[in-house]
Design a protein around this motif. Structure first.
Motif, mmCIF file in Angstrom:
data_model
loop_
_atom_site.group_PDB
_atom_site.id
_atom_site.type_symbol
_atom_site.label_atom_id
_atom_site.label_comp_id
_atom_site.label_asym_id
_atom_site.label_seq_id
_atom_site.Cartn_x
_atom_site.Cartn_y
_atom_site.Cartn_z
ATOM 1 N N THR A 62 37.780 48.758 42.356
ATOM 2 C CA THR A 62 38.571 49.213 41.202
ATOM 3 C C THR A 62 38.968 48.045 40.295
ATOM 4 O OG1 THR A 62 39.648 50.536 42.939
ATOM 5 C CG2 THR A 62 40.472 50.797 40.672
ATOM 6 N N THR A 63 39.532 47.020 40.905
ATOM 7 C CA THR A 63 40.057 45.879 40.141
ATOM 8 C C THR A 63 38.908 45.137 39.453
ATOM 9 O OG1 THR A 63 41.616 45.709 41.972
ATOM 10 C CG2 THR A 63 41.673 43.944 40.347
ATOM 11 N N TYR A 115 29.502 48.844 44.596
ATOM 12 C CA TYR A 115 30.081 47.502 44.752
ATOM 13 C C TYR A 115 28.977 46.526 45.134
ATOM 14 C CZ TYR A 115 33.087 43.935 46.991
ATOM 15 O OH TYR A 115 33.715 42.773 47.364
ATOM 16 N N SER A 140 38.737 46.313 54.375
ATOM 17 C CA SER A 140 39.549 45.897 53.232
ATOM 18 C C SER A 140 40.900 46.622 53.252
ATOM 19 C CB SER A 140 38.783 46.207 51.936
ATOM 20 O OG SER A 140 39.475 45.750 50.810
HETATM 21 S S1 PPS Z 1 42.480 48.943 45.174
HETATM 22 O O1 PPS Z 1 43.718 48.538 45.902
HETATM 23 O O2 PPS Z 1 41.994 50.237 45.644
HETATM 24 O O3 PPS Z 1 42.648 48.910 43.722
HETATM 25 O O4 PPS Z 1 41.408 47.841 45.600
HETATM 26 P P1 PPS Z 1 39.992 47.599 44.896
HETATM 27 O O5 PPS Z 1 40.181 46.748 43.711
HETATM 28 O O6 PPS Z 1 39.277 48.882 44.733
HETATM 29 O O7 PPS Z 1 39.193 46.804 46.012
HETATM 30 C C1 PPS Z 1 39.589 45.522 46.445
HETATM 31 C C2 PPS Z 1 38.355 44.871 47.025
HETATM 32 O O8 PPS Z 1 37.483 44.478 45.944
HETATM 33 C C3 PPS Z 1 37.202 43.085 46.060
HETATM 34 N N1 PPS Z 1 36.959 42.484 44.741
HETATM 35 C C4 PPS Z 1 35.854 41.775 44.457
HETATM 36 N N2 PPS Z 1 34.768 41.499 45.209
HETATM 37 C C5 PPS Z 1 33.802 40.716 44.638
HETATM 38 N N3 PPS Z 1 33.892 40.211 43.389
HETATM 39 C C6 PPS Z 1 34.957 40.482 42.604
HETATM 40 N N4 PPS Z 1 35.002 39.970 41.372
HETATM 41 C C7 PPS Z 1 36.005 41.305 43.135
HETATM 42 N N5 PPS Z 1 37.183 41.766 42.664
HETATM 43 C C8 PPS Z 1 37.758 42.481 43.652
HETATM 44 C C9 PPS Z 1 38.457 42.543 46.734
HETATM 45 O O9 PPS Z 1 38.244 41.249 47.244
HETATM 46 C C10 PPS Z 1 38.679 43.597 47.808
HETATM 47 O O10 PPS Z 1 37.703 43.537 48.845
HETATM 48 P P2 PPS Z 1 37.888 42.709 50.214
HETATM 49 O O11 PPS Z 1 36.735 43.130 51.077
HETATM 50 O O12 PPS Z 1 39.213 43.082 50.803
HETATM 51 O O13 PPS Z 1 37.790 41.258 49.825
#
Ligand code: PPS
Length: 296
Positions: free
Chosen positions: A48-49, A185, A130
């Motif tokens: 999402t982020t 993703y 996660s």
């Molecule tokens: S939420 O709380 O639902 O809004 O979380 P969400 O943003 O959907 O997911 C968070 C995971 O996305 C990873 N993330 C990224 N991975 C790779 N590259 C980029 N740029 C990136 N931005 C966010 C984040 O690290 C979380 O995954 P995990 O596996 O915990 O690291």
């Protein structure tokens, strides 16, 4: 924290912070979707982020000023949050909007609109890991459980936003009738630039090479991890403590292999196989358990 930290709305669990009946009713029944809206739809912990960052950057033609000065949750707010109405109702078009809602609770007006939506999916095994670390760093989710217990809840849909399987199936069922781009993703990880170009094409945005380079550069894991407008370090510690576990934690695919025991693998595989047996879309993690999606 006790299990009262989540509550149920229309059969689906939600955190007790940032959500109430009025905000979910508003999102579902009252929110007026505009044809120019762009939605970032995900099951939690699916990217999402990351998509909030990518969409912000695309819409500012690669200029990172906004993504470095305004928090991600204000730039691309969730409709279903208690703050959703305030952020979105009077916002000029085009609005960028996030949502974790399953299709059956999504704004009704979306389904008769021309609005565009990107649905980003992620290997549910990695989502689970996660979510486990996320639960441990928040002040509003159960954290007194090991991964095994969370797995059991996940497979029964007793986690925030309900069953991952239902979420995926619900959105896949309606996707062909909508302006919806299905992304993973893992595809973003594998080819961020190619994915950004795909998103631009889908949105009808023409960015020059330098602008695309800037989108990519500012949406890397490293840049986002250092961006306090995207890494959740601005949130008060009692809600999210990034010292306990970074919100941008590892940012990889396949971390589940470091955390699943053989018995967890077994129960997950059995449940996955059964729940997904009628699904037409073939996810790449189904064949190599790592990567994005291919259509069958
Ligand atoms: S939420 O709380 O639902 O809004 O979380 P969400 O943003 O959907 O997911 C968070 C995971 O996305 C990873 N993330 C990224 N991975 C790779 N590259 C980029 N740029 C990136 N931005 C966010 C984040 O690290 C979380 O995954 P995990 O596996 O915990 O690291």
């Amino acid at each position: 924290m006790s299990s009262t930290s989540v509550w149920e709305y229309q059969g689906c669990l939600f955190p007790s912070v940032k959500y109430d009946t009025a905000s979910l009713d508003y999102a579902w029944k009252e929110f007026e979707v505009r044809d120019t809206d762009v939605f970032n739809i995900t099951y939690p912990k699916s990217g999402t982020t990351w998509m909030q960052e990518i969409l912000t950057l695309i819409h500012s033609n690669g200029d990172p000023a906004l993504s470095h000065s305004v928090p991600s949750w204000e730039r691309v707010p969730w409709i279903e949050h208690t703050s959703g109405r305030g952020y979105l109702e009077h916002r000029p078009s085009p609005r960028l909007i996030s949502s974790h809602l399953p299709a059956q609770l999504f704004p009704k007006s979306f389904f008769t609109s021309k609005a565009k939506a990107i649905y980003t999916v992620r290997n549910p095994r990695d989502i689970l890991v996660s979510l486990h670390f996320f639960s441990g760093m928040t002040g509003f989710l159960d954290k007194d459980e090991d991964l095994d217990q969370l797995l059991s809840k996940f497979l029964r849909g007793k986690v925030i936003y309900g069953s991952w399987f239902d979420h995926i199936k619900g959105w896949l069922e309606v996707k062909d009738h909508l302006n919806l781009l299905l992304l993973s993703y893992e595809e973003l990880l594998q080819d961020l630039r190619g994915s950004v170009v795909r998103i631009c094409d889908f949105l009808g945005r023409q960015l020059d090479e330098a602008a695309i380079d800037s989108v990519v550069e500012n949406a890397t894991f490293k840049t986002m991890k250092d961006n306090k407008m995207a890494n959740y370090s601005l949130v008060p510690k009692e809600f999210m403590d990034v010292q306990k576990s970074a919100f941008l934690r590892k940012g990889i695919s396949g971390d589940w292999k470091n955390h699943f025991t053989p018995s967890m693998r077994e129960s997950f595989e059995a449940a996955y196989k059964e729940a997904m047996k009628d699904i037409k879309v073939k996810f790449m993690w189904d064949s190599c358990q790592e990567d994005g999606i291919t259509q069958r």
